[in-house]
Write an enzyme that holds these catalytic residues in place. Structure first.
Site, mmCIF file in Angstrom:
data_model
loop_
_atom_site.group_PDB
_atom_site.id
_atom_site.type_symbol
_atom_site.label_atom_id
_atom_site.label_comp_id
_atom_site.label_asym_id
_atom_site.label_seq_id
_atom_site.Cartn_x
_atom_site.Cartn_y
_atom_site.Cartn_z
ATOM 1 N N TYR A 280 0.819 -1.049 -0.081
ATOM 2 C CA TYR A 280 0.059 -0.103 0.066
ATOM 3 C C TYR A 280 0.864 1.339 -0.061
ATOM 4 C CZ TYR A 280 -3.422 3.553 1.727
ATOM 5 O OH TYR A 280 -4.511 4.516 1.947
ATOM 6 N N ASP B 4 9.415 3.078 -0.106
ATOM 7 C CA ASP B 4 8.456 3.569 0.452
ATOM 8 C C ASP B 4 8.650 3.053 1.853
ATOM 9 O OD1 ASP B 4 6.269 4.510 1.864
ATOM 10 O OD2 ASP B 4 4.647 3.576 0.354
ATOM 11 N N LYS C 221 4.031 9.292 8.764
ATOM 12 C CA LYS C 221 3.873 8.580 10.112
ATOM 13 C C LYS C 221 4.982 9.083 11.144
ATOM 14 C CE LYS C 221 0.990 5.032 8.204
ATOM 15 N NZ LYS C 221 0.900 4.358 6.895
HETATM 16 C C1 LIG Z 1 0.407 4.640 5.728
HETATM 17 C C2 LIG Z 1 1.247 4.669 4.358
HETATM 18 C C3 LIG Z 1 1.068 5.323 3.113
HETATM 19 C C4 LIG Z 1 -0.022 6.551 3.330
HETATM 20 O O1 LIG Z 1 0.380 7.466 4.001
HETATM 21 P P1 LIG Z 1 -1.001 8.528 4.424
HETATM 22 O O2 LIG Z 1 -0.228 9.383 5.308
HETATM 23 O O3 LIG Z 1 -2.084 7.755 5.047
HETATM 24 O O4 LIG Z 1 -1.438 9.121 3.060
HETATM 25 C C5 LIG Z 1 1.942 5.292 2.042
HETATM 26 N N1 LIG Z 1 2.603 4.253 2.108
HETATM 27 C C6 LIG Z 1 3.009 3.230 3.490
HETATM 28 C C7 LIG Z 1 3.840 2.178 3.129
HETATM 29 C C8 LIG Z 1 1.808 3.267 4.337
HETATM 30 O O5 LIG Z 1 2.203 2.578 5.273
#
Ligand SMILES: *Cc1c(COP(=O)(O)O)cnc(C)c1O
Length: 438
Positions: free
Chosen positions: A151, A246, A274
């Site tokens: 994701y 990511d 995060k």
């Molecule tokens: C949470 C997450 C996102 C998206 O971040 P948001 O701040 O919710 O838009 C993208 N990549 C990874 C791996 C994530 O865990």
């Protein structure tokens, strides 16, 4: 829900949820919060401190979500609260540069060796969307490779076979994403280098980038198998494509330098969010200076944000990262180990087939007797056991993620008392998981 779960008053949460459903789609501002896959009343939270969440009915929970990652220090950490208070008193947003943005960028650059420059944004979604645009602008190519079950936020082109909420609700992609937006995205199984090699061969000179979670955390915790990230590095380099790591979830959690600190494989571009937000809306992308310099105003690839680098969010992020020292990372490691041990013991005692999988200090419970290495494996696990397991824990004051496909997050604030609450709750939860029927 098991009939033996203690009665917990949720009247105020239920009332708020009813009000919310009238004015907010599904009653929540991010799908997983609605408890769709586990049932029951979503708890409305009134306040939080340390490892404890307190809901509007006065129930306390040991928090094993940590706002899906940001709260590694626990809630209401004094240094973070003070930094936010101070920043807020001198102005909330200026639409002009501030010194704090340099400090936060410099902190990220200092921690993650392959990152030479950083641009701040407001969410992980924006970070991955911008990184992919930059990779396309830099390479002049259109196609991208992503992995099933990974994701990367709700970017149109990246929703194909995505984990997180889409996994929870069993959706392959989303209505509203057009064929044109999805057709340049090629999805392959996670941990499958042969599949990536074949795509590069079939689309020679067309692949702008591979985007991967540095370690997968959105289909449950699935670490890259040995050699996988290195293989992506080699293949992208050979084929003139960029590697986007990511690290929105793993960044500054898996180690002080994120997953890069675990396997040392350097991406060309990185995305963060995060933990580096401290709990306010902030995220970032960064990487090689020669690539980042293609961004406006230095270069032609457009990217912007009214609130990007917001001074209050920057203060929260910087205070969090500065407080996250060696002792915090040691505590995360210790706490993840302790939680893993408690989960394993309780489920083993009830004879429930399971794997508590780790990706650094991220963990998750798969009701499976085989190790899970990809999305197909995650979907094959006995997810029907999860709702009973979840509710047995929740009603005993422990708050795990409300989905079998989400990672569990520890904070450095967990202490002996927290673990005794968890240990007391687990036997009944393991029994509930054992008794669950498909
Ligand atoms: C949470 C997450 C996102 C998206 O971040 P948001 O701040 O919710 O838009 C993208 N990549 C990874 C791996 C994530 O865990």
């Amino acid at each position: 829900m098991s009939s033996r779960d203690p009665e917990v008053s949720t009247a105020s949460s239920a009332q708020l949820f009813e009000r919310a459903e009238a004015v907010i789609p599904g009653g929540v501002n991010s799908p997983v919060r609605a408890f769709g896959s586990v049932g029951g009343t979503p708890r409305f939270i009134e306040r939080a401190a340390g490892y404890t969440l307190t809901d509007v009915d006065g129930n306390d929970y040991v928090d094993l979500i940590c706002s899906w990652g940001p709260m590694i220090l626990g809630h209401s950490h004094p240094a973070v609260v003070e930094a936010v208070r101070e920043a807020a008193t001198t102005g909330l947003s200026f639409g002009a540069p501030t010194a704090g943005e340099i400090d936060l960028a410099a902190e990220i650059v200092a921690r993650v060796a392959p990152v030479e420059q950083v641009r701040l944004v407001n969410s992980g979604t924006e970070a991955t969307m911008s990184a992919v645009r930059l990779a396309r602008g830099f390479t002049g190519r259109t196609k991208i490779i992503k992995f099933a079950g990974c994701y990367h936020g709700h970017v149109d082109a990246l929703l194909a076979d995505a984990g997180s909420g889409l996994a929870t609700f069993g959706l392959p992609t989303s209505p509203g994403v057009t064929g044109a937006q999805a057709e340049d995205t090629i999805v392959v199984p996670y941990n499958d280098l042969d599949a990536v090699t074949k795509v590069f061969e079939a689309h020679a000179g067309e692949i702008a980038c591979v985007i991967t979670e540095a370690a997968a955390g959105n289909m449950g915790a699935i670490a890259p198998v040995p050699g996988f990230n290195e293989g992506l590095r080699t293949l992208t380099r050979e084929h003139g494509a960029l590697l986007i790591m990511d690290e929105v979830m793993t960044g500054f959690r898996a180690s002080s330098s994120g997953w890069f600190g675990v396997d040392g494989v350097a991406g060309d571009l990185y995305t963060f969010g995060k933990v580096m937000s401290g709990g306010l809306p902030a995220a970032a992308f960064g990487g090689r200076a020669d690539v980042m310099n293609h961004l406006a105003p230095a270069g032609p690839v457009y990217q912007a944000g009214t609130l990007s680098g917001n001074p209050v969010a920057v203060a929260a992020g910087l205070a969090s990262l500065r407080a996250a020292d060696r002792s915090v990372y040691d505590a995360l490691e210790r706490n993840a180990d302790t939680l893993t041990g408690l989960l394993t013991d309780a489920l083993t005692a009830e004879g429930v087939a399971h794997r508590v999988q780790r990706a650094g200090t991220l963990l998750s419970v798969f009701f499976s007797d085989e190790p899970v290495t990809d999305y197909a494996g995650a979907k094959k696990a006995e997810t029907f056991r999860f709702p009973a397991f979840f509710h047995a824990l929740l009603s005993r004051g422990v708050y795990p993620p409300p989905s079998a496909f989400e990672a569990w997050f520890v904070s450095s604030a967990l202490d002996d008392r927290a673990f005794s609450i968890i240990a007391d709750a687990l036997p009944a939860a393991a029994k509930a998981a054992a008794a669950a029927q498909p």
